[in-house]
Design a protein around this motif. Structure first.
Motif, PDB file in Angstrom:
ATOM      1  N   ILE A   7       0.871  -1.170   0.000  1.00 31.71           N
ATOM      2  CA  ILE A   7       0.000   0.000   0.000  1.00 31.71           C
ATOM      3  C   ILE A   7       0.909   1.222   0.000  1.00 31.71           C
ATOM      4  N   ARG A  33      -1.867  -2.977  -3.637  1.00 34.94           N
ATOM      5  CA  ARG A  33      -3.282  -3.125  -3.293  1.00 34.94           C
ATOM      6  C   ARG A  33      -4.006  -1.787  -3.261  1.00 34.94           C
ATOM      7  N   GLY A  34      -3.321  -0.741  -2.800  1.00 35.05           N
ATOM      8  CA  GLY A  34      -4.011   0.527  -2.645  1.00 35.05           C
ATOM      9  C   GLY A  34      -3.075   1.711  -2.720  1.00 35.05           C
ATOM     10  N   SER A  36      -2.924   6.129  -1.814  1.00 34.58           N
ATOM     11  CA  SER A  36      -3.559   7.292  -1.203  1.00 34.58           C
ATOM     12  C   SER A  36      -2.816   8.543  -1.625  1.00 34.58           C
ATOM     13  N   MET A  56      -7.951  -0.429  -4.057  1.00 35.45           N
ATOM     14  CA  MET A  56      -8.444   0.680  -3.243  1.00 35.45           C
ATOM     15  C   MET A  56      -7.705   1.963  -3.581  1.00 35.45           C
ATOM     16  N   LEU A  93      -6.962   3.007   4.881  1.00 33.14           N
ATOM     17  CA  LEU A  93      -6.232   2.245   3.872  1.00 33.14           C
ATOM     18  C   LEU A  93      -4.992   1.592   4.476  1.00 33.14           C
TER      19      LEU A  93
END
Length: 391
Positions: A7, A33-34, A36, A56, A93
């Motif tokens: 992430i 996976r994600g 931000s 995500m 997250l």
């Protein structure tokens, strides 16, 4: 070997974009996976999400949801991608349980995601030094294993690599190197008239505006000193800062027998980022190596703490109380914002931080809680703003 799930927090910033580059060249080793981001560049965030096929996406700006969904659709991101929006989106997250969470967020807002990643059992590749500086005891309490934090700052990554050369009891001191920033060698009178444009012109590294200004004031080195103290459990009096303009030796460890081990490589954050993602293994061709066939000269000099007092203030903050480091960081963030906006002078940054630190009552080290940290931060920001408003 199965790919590590990752992430990325702060994926559109300097650390994040370089992490994406490292991962994109090593897809057999990492799967994302994600992502931000703050929300300032939704187009880039959407393109990253599409290229990395993430599950995500999180954005801090609470009003960005419609524009983010539109950008994701235009980038061809799969329609079932989970979208998280708001101030706690990155924290949510970070706690999703990936193998590795790279925290590349700038500022103390990274504390929540740091704690969430640790509590979830993820390895934390930490580029957000402020979260450790601000909430050191909280961060350590959130760990579920001792080796869970891997530093991504080039200096702390260097120290972690050098520490492989001896036992902890054999360490005499840590030596943090500093480029000296764009004003290395300048006198007190010469730095009085420094402009934001000059401060943003770092001679070696390409970084975001806040980190670049922090590097010019040496406040960044003060934060790194506190971070090294907390990461490696070394007293601040056993951490030395030296000026090394070439930025090739990223830091050193001196051992009790008189030996010093240094980590050297051309200035390229992709190397410590790759190590943060893969620790304790290395990623082949993460960055270029030094060319030992060419003549080169490396110089080292003591730090001029009369002109650049930020490192001295960092030592004093650690010695004062558990919340003084949070005050140090929060007051500085307010001062940097004011400087970049043209409201204060360059020297006002460190002098204001010093005044705020001197007025802070402090909190006992035992039983420090998140509320104590937040209260200290809130007070420091308000007090700094009051002082700056009178300048």
């Amino acid at each position: 070997m199965s790919a590590r799930s990752v992430i990325l927090l702060g994926s559109t910033g300097s650390i994040g974009t370089q992490a994406v580059d490292v991962i994109s060249r090593n897809r057999e080793r990492f799967t994302v996976r994600g992502l931000s981001a703050g929300g300032g560049d939704l187009g880039l965030l959407a393109r990253q999400a599409a290229a990395l096929q993430v599950e995500m996406v999180a954005v801090a700006d609470p009003g960005a949801a419609p524009a983010l969904r539109d950008a994701l659709e235009r980038a061809g991101v799969r329609p079932d991608v989970e979208v998280l929006v708001g101030p706690s989106a990155a924290t949510e997250l970070a706690g999703a349980g990936a193998d590795v969470v790279l925290n590349g967020i700038t500022g103390s807002v990274g504390l929540g995601p740091t704690v969430a990643a640790l509590r979830a059992g993820s390895t934390l590749a930490l580029a957000n030094k402020e979260s450790l500086v601000v909430g050191g005891p909280l961060v350590h309490a959130a760990r579920v294993r001792a080796d869970q934090i891997v530093p991504v700052d080039s200096e702390h990554s260097a120290i972690a690599q050098c520490l492989r050369g001896g036992a902890r009891a054999e360490v005499r001191r840590l030596v943090l190197t500093a480029s000296g920033g764009p004003f290395r060698g300048w006198t007190h009178d010469e730095v009085k008239s420094v402009t934001p444009q000059q401060a943003l012109a770092h001679p070696t590294w390409s970084m975001g505006p806040v980190v670049t200004v922090n590097s010019s004031t040496l406040m960044n080195k003060g934060l790194e000193l506190i971070e090294a103290h907390l990461l490696f459990d070394v007293p601040v009096e056993d951490i030395t800062v030296v000026v090394h303009p070439q930025s090739v030796v990223h830091s050193m460890v001196e051992f009790v027998d008189g030996s010093t081990i240094a980590q050297a490589s051309p200035p390229d954050m992709r190397l410590p980022i790759a190590l943060g993602l893969s620790w304790p293994e290395r990623v082949a061709e993460a960055a270029s190596a030094c060319d030992w066939t060419q003549a080169a000269t490396w110089t080292f000099a003591p730090l001029d703490e009369e002109v650049f007092g930020a490192v001295r203030l960092a030592r004093e903050a650690v010695a004062a109380s558990a919340t003084h480091p949070a005050v140090y960081n929060a007051a500085n963030e307010e001062c940097v914002a004011a400087f970049l906006a043209g409201r204060i002078g360059f020297l006002d940054i460190v002098s204001t931080v010093e005044r705020v630190l001197g007025e802070h009552g402090g909190t006992a080290r035992g039983g420090l809680g998140l509320a104590d940290v937040l209260e200290a931060e809130t007070w420091a920001r308000a007090r700094a703003q009051e002082i700056l408003a009178r300048r």
